[in-house]
Each structure stands twice: as C-alpha cells, then as structure tokens.
Design a protein around this motif. Structure first.
Motif, PDB file in Angstrom:
ATOM      1  N   ARG A 102      73.830 -23.668  58.685  1.00 23.62           N
ATOM      2  CA  ARG A 102      73.459 -22.313  58.295  1.00 23.62           C
ATOM      3  C   ARG A 102      74.697 -21.482  57.979  1.00 23.62           C
ATOM      4  N   SER A 103      75.732 -21.653  58.783  1.00 22.74           N
ATOM      5  CA  SER A 103      76.971 -20.924  58.538  1.00 22.74           C
ATOM      6  C   SER A 103      77.604 -21.346  57.221  1.00 22.74           C
ATOM      7  N   HIS A 104      77.612 -22.680  56.959  1.00 17.68           N
ATOM      8  CA  HIS A 104      78.182 -23.166  55.713  1.00 17.68           C
ATOM      9  C   HIS A 104      77.354 -22.713  54.514  1.00 17.68           C
ATOM     10  N   ALA A 105      76.023 -22.746  54.667  1.00 14.11           N
ATOM     11  CA  ALA A 105      75.153 -22.321  53.572  1.00 14.11           C
ATOM     12  C   ALA A 105      75.344 -20.843  53.267  1.00 14.11           C
ATOM     13  N   ALA A 106      75.521 -20.031  54.317  1.00 21.63           N
ATOM     14  CA  ALA A 106      75.748 -18.604  54.095  1.00 21.63           C
ATOM     15  C   ALA A 106      77.062 -18.363  53.360  1.00 21.63           C
ATOM     16  N   THR A 107      78.095 -19.162  53.693  1.00 23.22           N
ATOM     17  CA  THR A 107      79.373 -19.033  52.999  1.00 23.22           C
ATOM     18  C   THR A 107      79.231 -19.395  51.527  1.00 23.22           C
ATOM     19  N   CYS A 108      78.560 -20.534  51.257  1.00 21.85           N
ATOM     20  CA  CYS A 108      78.353 -20.963  49.872  1.00 21.85           C
ATOM     21  C   CYS A 108      77.543 -19.928  49.091  1.00 21.85           C
ATOM     22  N   GLN A 109      76.527 -19.370  49.748  1.00 25.37           N
ATOM     23  CA  GLN A 109      75.694 -18.374  49.070  1.00 25.37           C
ATOM     24  C   GLN A 109      76.494 -17.120  48.744  1.00 25.37           C
ATOM     25  N   GLY A 110      77.357 -16.717  49.662  1.00 25.45           N
ATOM     26  CA  GLY A 110      78.179 -15.549  49.403  1.00 25.45           C
ATOM     27  C   GLY A 110      79.132 -15.763  48.239  1.00 25.45           C
ATOM     28  N   ILE A 111      79.753 -16.954  48.177  1.00 27.34           N
ATOM     29  CA  ILE A 111      80.653 -17.268  47.057  1.00 27.34           C
ATOM     30  C   ILE A 111      79.871 -17.316  45.758  1.00 27.34           C
ATOM     31  N   GLN A 112      78.699 -17.943  45.807  1.00 23.93           N
ATOM     32  CA  GLN A 112      77.874 -18.043  44.597  1.00 23.93           C
ATOM     33  C   GLN A 112      77.490 -16.672  44.069  1.00 23.93           C
ATOM     34  N   GLU A 113      77.067 -15.784  44.954  1.00 21.74           N
ATOM     35  CA  GLU A 113      76.672 -14.444  44.523  1.00 21.74           C
ATOM     36  C   GLU A 113      77.851 -13.694  43.928  1.00 21.74           C
ATOM     37  N   LEU A 114      79.039 -13.892  44.493  1.00 23.15           N
ATOM     38  CA  LEU A 114      80.218 -13.190  43.996  1.00 23.15           C
ATOM     39  C   LEU A 114      80.556 -13.620  42.567  1.00 23.15           C
ATOM     40  N   PHE A 115      80.538 -14.936  42.310  1.00 19.69           N
ATOM     41  CA  PHE A 115      80.972 -15.425  41.004  1.00 19.69           C
ATOM     42  C   PHE A 115      79.850 -15.464  39.975  1.00 19.69           C
ATOM     43  N   SER A 116      78.614 -15.491  40.416  1.00 16.46           N
ATOM     44  CA  SER A 116      77.521 -15.468  39.449  1.00 16.46           C
ATOM     45  C   SER A 116      77.409 -14.104  38.768  1.00 16.46           C
ATOM     46  N   LYS A 117      77.946 -13.058  39.404  1.00 14.58           N
ATOM     47  CA  LYS A 117      77.939 -11.728  38.781  1.00 14.58           C
ATOM     48  C   LYS A 117      78.969 -11.631  37.657  1.00 14.58           C
ATOM     49  N   LYS A 118      79.979 -12.509  37.699  1.00 14.41           N
ATOM     50  CA  LYS A 118      81.017 -12.489  36.669  1.00 14.41           C
ATOM     51  C   LYS A 118      80.562 -13.363  35.512  1.00 14.41           C
ATOM     52  N   ARG A 119      79.703 -12.840  34.691  1.00 15.78           N
ATOM     53  CA  ARG A 119      79.116 -13.599  33.593  1.00 15.78           C
ATOM     54  C   ARG A 119      80.125 -13.806  32.468  1.00 15.78           C
ATOM     55  N   PHE A 120      79.904 -14.899  31.754  1.00 12.05           N
ATOM     56  CA  PHE A 120      80.748 -15.200  30.604  1.00 12.05           C
ATOM     57  C   PHE A 120      80.543 -14.149  29.527  1.00 12.05           C
ATOM     58  N   GLN A 121      81.640 -13.616  29.026  1.00 11.64           N
ATOM     59  CA  GLN A 121      81.575 -12.550  28.035  1.00 11.64           C
ATOM     60  C   GLN A 121      81.785 -13.120  26.635  1.00 11.64           C
ATOM     61  N   SER A 122      80.847 -12.837  25.751  1.00 15.79           N
ATOM     62  CA  SER A 122      80.982 -13.245  24.359  1.00 15.79           C
ATOM     63  C   SER A 122      81.978 -12.337  23.651  1.00 15.79           C
ATOM     64  N   PRO A 123      82.739 -12.869  22.649  1.00 15.08           N
ATOM     65  CA  PRO A 123      83.681 -12.012  21.913  1.00 15.08           C
ATOM     66  C   PRO A 123      83.001 -11.053  20.948  1.00 15.08           C
ATOM     67  N   PHE A 533      81.995 -23.661  38.755  1.00 16.10           N
ATOM     68  CA  PHE A 533      81.777 -24.400  40.008  1.00 16.10           C
ATOM     69  C   PHE A 533      81.422 -23.447  41.145  1.00 16.10           C
ATOM     70  N   LEU A 534      82.200 -22.382  41.288  1.00 13.34           N
ATOM     71  CA  LEU A 534      81.964 -21.444  42.387  1.00 13.34           C
ATOM     72  C   LEU A 534      80.687 -20.637  42.187  1.00 13.34           C
ATOM     73  N   ALA A 535      80.276 -20.435  40.937  1.00 11.45           N
ATOM     74  CA  ALA A 535      79.058 -19.659  40.667  1.00 11.45           C
ATOM     75  C   ALA A 535      77.790 -20.461  40.940  1.00 11.45           C
ATOM     76  N   HIS A 536      77.910 -21.786  41.138  1.00  9.45           N
ATOM     77  CA  HIS A 536      76.721 -22.620  41.353  1.00  9.45           C
ATOM     78  C   HIS A 536      76.798 -23.399  42.662  1.00  9.45           C
ATOM     79  N   LEU A 537      77.503 -22.845  43.633  1.00 10.53           N
ATOM     80  CA  LEU A 537      77.643 -23.519  44.924  1.00 10.53           C
ATOM     81  C   LEU A 537      76.322 -23.531  45.682  1.00 10.53           C
TER      82      LEU A 537
END
Length: 563
Positions: A102-123, A533-537
C-alpha cells in the motif's frame, strides 16, 4: 526448525502482536482474549480497494492469534497451539506485506499524478485558419500509399520557433539552407514544415458528412482544433463503431493539425502516380469522386524504413527507438485504439537536439478505435477486416476463425508487431518478411533468429517476450516498456531481490522523479521517455516487469553456471 529461523519467526510474531493492538487499551485486549470480534480501523486516506484487505486480514490475524493464546492458557495440545499460532503469524505477515505494498502503491500513484499533469505540448498554437486547401503552398510529393498521397506544404501558421535540426519552424524569407543528406531533407523541411495527406475517395461520395464518416479512422490522432466547429458535432460512425473524439497528444504519435474536405486538385505527379483514383473532371477514366479528405500534419524527414536503409543504430540508440514504439503503442491502448497496421513504413522519424531519432506512429486508416477501450472486435464473418499488413499480423489475429460469439482481442497485437520491427532497428532482416519468412499463424518461437550479440540480454529478452505466440503469456506494451526503462536507468535498484529490492526500487523512483523535475521540460528523446515512464507508474505493472527481469537474469545465470 533452525535457531535462526525460530528467532526470525519470534521477532515477526512479536511485531505482529504489537501491530495487532496488544499495547492498546485494556478493554480491547480483554475483548481479543474473549474471542470477541474487534474490527480493525483502516487507515485514513487509504484507497477503498485496500480497506477490505486491511480490515479482514487484521481481524482474522487477531482472532486466530487470540484463539492460539486461549488454547495455550487452557492447556490445549501442543500441535493445536502451534498450528493456531503459526497460522495467525502467517496472516499477520501477509497483512504486513500488504501494508508495504500500500505504501509503495501510494508512492507510485503520487508520482503518476505529478507527471500525468505535465502533458505533451504540441508546437501548434490555437488558430482560426487553415481549413481550406487554398491556405497552403504545395511542394513535391513525399509519400504514397494504398489509399492516399502525401505532399510537403507550407502556410503562414503561427508555429513556435525551433532551433533543433529538422523540427517544425516558422517559414521566413531569409532562412539558410542548412545541411542535406539522402534521408534527412532539412532544406525542404525549412521551406515546407507541413505535410498534406490527400485521401483517395473512390466510394465515400462527395458530401462532406459522408466523407468524414467514411474516413473517420484517419481522425483518431486529430487535435482539438483540427475540424471546423460545425463539423465537431458529427457523430463519427466508422466501420467499427463510434470513435473517440481525439487521442491526447503524445510525443510518439502523429498529430493531425487540420482536417477538412475540398475538391481534388491536380497535384504534381498525379497523372503519372495515381490516375485511376482521380475524378472524371481530371481524368476521363478516373473513378474517384470530386471531393475528398485532406489532413495537415508535421512534415517529418523520413520514415523509419528509409532511415534504417542508411543508418545502423547502436544498441543504446536502438533500445531508445524500440522503447518509443512501445510508449506510443501503450498510449494508444490506453485510449482504446489498436493501430493494426504497424510497420516501419508507417513510423515517421526526425532527430532531436541530441541527434537521437524521435519516432512517431502514423497512418491510422486501418485502426480499431472503441469508446469502451476493450479492443475486441466481433469476428462473426470472413468479411470482417482483421487489419492491415498480413505479414506482421499477431498470431491471435491471423489464426482467428469466424463464428458466433467469436471476438478478436487486439490489446497486445500492436506490441507483437513492435517485436518484429525490432529486428529491423537492430540491423537484421524482419523474420516475417519475404518468401522464406516466418508465418505468424504457424511459426514456433524457437525458429526466431537471434539478434546481434551487441544487443543487451535484457533487450533480447523483451523482444522474445513480445513475439510469444500465446497472447496471454505476452507482456503488454506497458510492461515491456517498463522492463526497458528499468534496464536502462534502474540497474542499481534491481541489485537486491524481495521486499528490500522493491523498497530500493521505490526509493530510486523518487530520486528519478526529482532528477526529471530538476532537469525541467527538455525536449530530447530521453527526457520525454522518462516523463512517459513516470506518468504511467502502476505498482502491479512494475511488479510484473521486475519479475520478468529477475527471472530472465536468473535463467541466464543458470546457463552460465551449467556451462
């Protein structure tokens, strides 16, 4: 039982007793010894799917251990006392392991939420123009397939300036010519940063609505402003059902900037290259309709196949290329899309600022796109279209027999195709091409040729796993990508096995997250891959990936020892 094992069990038992509440108020302790049920209190903030396990396992461990204590104090038989205490201890240990998970899953979920917000920006910036063919200056033909022709193009669109070689740039009068090579058309890209794909319309009619509906699969990678506002209200009923509006932007998937219908023009090479699909007003013998669909995209220097004809990537560069394809396929699967025609001709390529190849998956004319994301196609007739390239068709697709209640599962079909393309990436012939090539419907895994010795063992293992004939034993694109990520950047974290190894891995993930954040929003291939990778942990996928890696290394070590 050895002394060390007995001491270890005793310590674990003591920890379980402490964790299960023997140091809590006397009322709760007495209730435990009387055998009364004392429900465990789940931790606040724990995901609801874990609370059931915590409550039931903690409660079960408390009841079994209290039963063991009662039998001990009442003078029960040694065997019964041992059984009850051992079983209670085991349940307590399981609960402790779940606590760590549970502790590891919470860590992975926190990392995923952080990086999933940083979406790829089109030019491409928001625009109000570019919905007419007349808005573009057309250059030479740069590609032709079975259902479309592609031309280089330019338009006064508000692209952001880029200094990287072979990237989208604003068209100006005083730009230099730059370097040229047989495969990287840098000069042409500076003058024509866009590509216009003209679909061949031989059966969709001439109305805009019917054209958009008939060719709606081509709109799967379209951006939010690709269609005119009035066309966005269309229900895009493709042959395979309602399609999703758009697939979110991803660095390894092509982006359609504009999509519109217009009259078919007489473009350079049309009379020589594809006269039969022209309308009668341009060719009296043509069978095409007057209007068709046009797609505006970024102009890439070459296809993956063209690049590999003149370049042989090193093992690390090849691994990054393979990893990009897996990331692109995983992104499509998450959106409920199966490409179904993945081959090196349908993968476009450019170089980033570090001169590393950046790959994007293109040509979605054969894709299966479902709003429910199941990627299961009813196969009740031989007339159902299985997909594109028959040579690279996954075994479960190629061997499917039509019948009532039969479905073809495409969830891992694209990952299998990536496994075949990896041979081309690492300088070998694709084993499923040619008259003497393997057939996906009948080959045996031992017939697969070996990759060059310079390719790392972990990468070779991933390719073998992707090409498993049994789709249930084949890893998903996400798991395969995780294996390559860990192999490239997480070797030290995998030095230990078991729970300690997982704790080290989670610590490494936190360090990796901090490094990526400190590095900022770089646009290099490696930076984009690490963010993906970090956005899909997800802990379950990570467990599976680590299991594959450790098992493969154990097998290789056993082979070395046996020889």
């Amino acid at each position: 039982m050895s002394v060390r094992h007995a001491v270890s069990r005793g310590l674990e038992w003591g920890r379980s007793v402490y964790r299960l509440g023997l140091l809590k108020p006397v009322v709760r302790i007495a209730a435990r010894f009387r055998g009364e049920r004392v429900p465990a209190r789940p931790q606040a903030g724990l995901p609801s799917r874990y609370r059931y396990f915590r409550t039931t396992l903690s409660g079960l461990a408390a009841q079994v251990q209290s039963g063991g204590f009662r039998r001990f104090s009442a003078g029960g038989s040694p065997r019964n006392r041992a059984v009850f205490l051992a079983f209670g201890l085991g349940v307590g240990l399981i609960e402790q392991r779940l606590e760590e998970d549970r502790s590891h899953a919470a860590t992975c979920q926190g990392i995923q939420e952080l990086f999933s917000k940083k979406r790829f920006q089109s030019p491409l910036k928001p625009l109000t123009s570019g919905y007419r063919f007349e808005d573009y200056s057309i250059g030479k033909q740069i590609g032709k397939g079975s259902n479309a022709a592609v031309y280089e193009a330019a338009a006064p669109l508000a692209f952001s300036k880029k200094t990287d070689t072979c990237s989208v740039v604003e068209v100006t009068e005083d730009e230099g010519e730059g370097e040229t090579s047989p495969y990287l058309r840098c000069c042409s890209l500076r003058n024509f940063p866009l590509a216009v794909k003209m679909m061949w319309n031989i059966g969709a009619g001439s109305s805009s609505d019917s054209i958009l509906r008939s060719m709606s699969q081509e709109l799967v990678p379209a951006g939010p402003h690709a269609l005119k506002q009035e066309n966005k209200q269309l229900t895009l009923d493709g042959h395979f059902g309602v399609l999703p509006r758009t697939v979110p932007a991803h660095p390894n998937v092509i982006r359609v900037y504009r999509a519109f219908t217009a009259e078919v023009p007489l473009l350079p090479g049309a009379q020589e290259e594809y006269p039969a699909v022209l309308p009668a007003r341009l060719n009296p013998d043509g069978i095409g309709y007057n209007r068709t669909l046009f797609l505006v995209m970024k102009n890439y220097p070459c296809t993956l196949r063209q690049y590999l004809e003149g370049n042989t990537p090193g093992w690390r560069q090849g691994t990054l290329m393979l990893l990009q394809l897996l990331e692109g396929v995983d992104h499509l699967c998450r959106q409920g899309v199966a490409h179904r025609d993945l081959k090196s001709d349908n993968v476009l390529l450019e170089l980033d600022s570090d001169r590393s190849p950046r790959l994007v998956i293109s040509d979605f004319g054969c894709c299966l796109a479902q709003s429910d994301g199941s990627l299961q196609l009813p196969f009740n007739s031989v007339w159902v279209n299985r997909g594109g390239n028959a040579c690279l068709m996954a075994p479960e697709v190629a061997t499917a027999v039509p019948g009532q209640d039969v479905f073809i599962d495409y969830s891992k079909a694209d990952a299998w195709a990536v496994g075949t393309i990896s041979y081309e990436i690492f300088g070998e012939a694709n084993p499923f091409y040619g008259a003497q090539g393997l057939e996906s419907r009948s080959f045996q895994e031992k017939q697969l040729p070996r990759l060059p010795a310079a390719v790392p063992a972990d990468v070779q293992m991933v390719v073998r796993l992707l090409l498993r004939t049994n789709s249930e034993k084949r890893p998903s694109a996400r798991v395969a990508a995780n294996i390559l990520h860990l192999s490239l950047w997480g070797k030290k974290a995998l030095a230990n096995q078991g729970s300690a190894g997982m704790r080290e891995l989670v610590d490494w993930l936190l360090c990796q997250s901090a490094m990526v954040l400190l590095r900022g929003c770089g646009n290099t291939v490696e930076a984009e891959l690490q963010r993906c990778f970090l956005a899909h942990l997800e802990l379950e996928d990570l467990h599976t990936s680590v299991g594959f890696l450790l098992f493969g290394r154990e097998q290789r070590q056993a082979c070395i020892l046996s020889t």
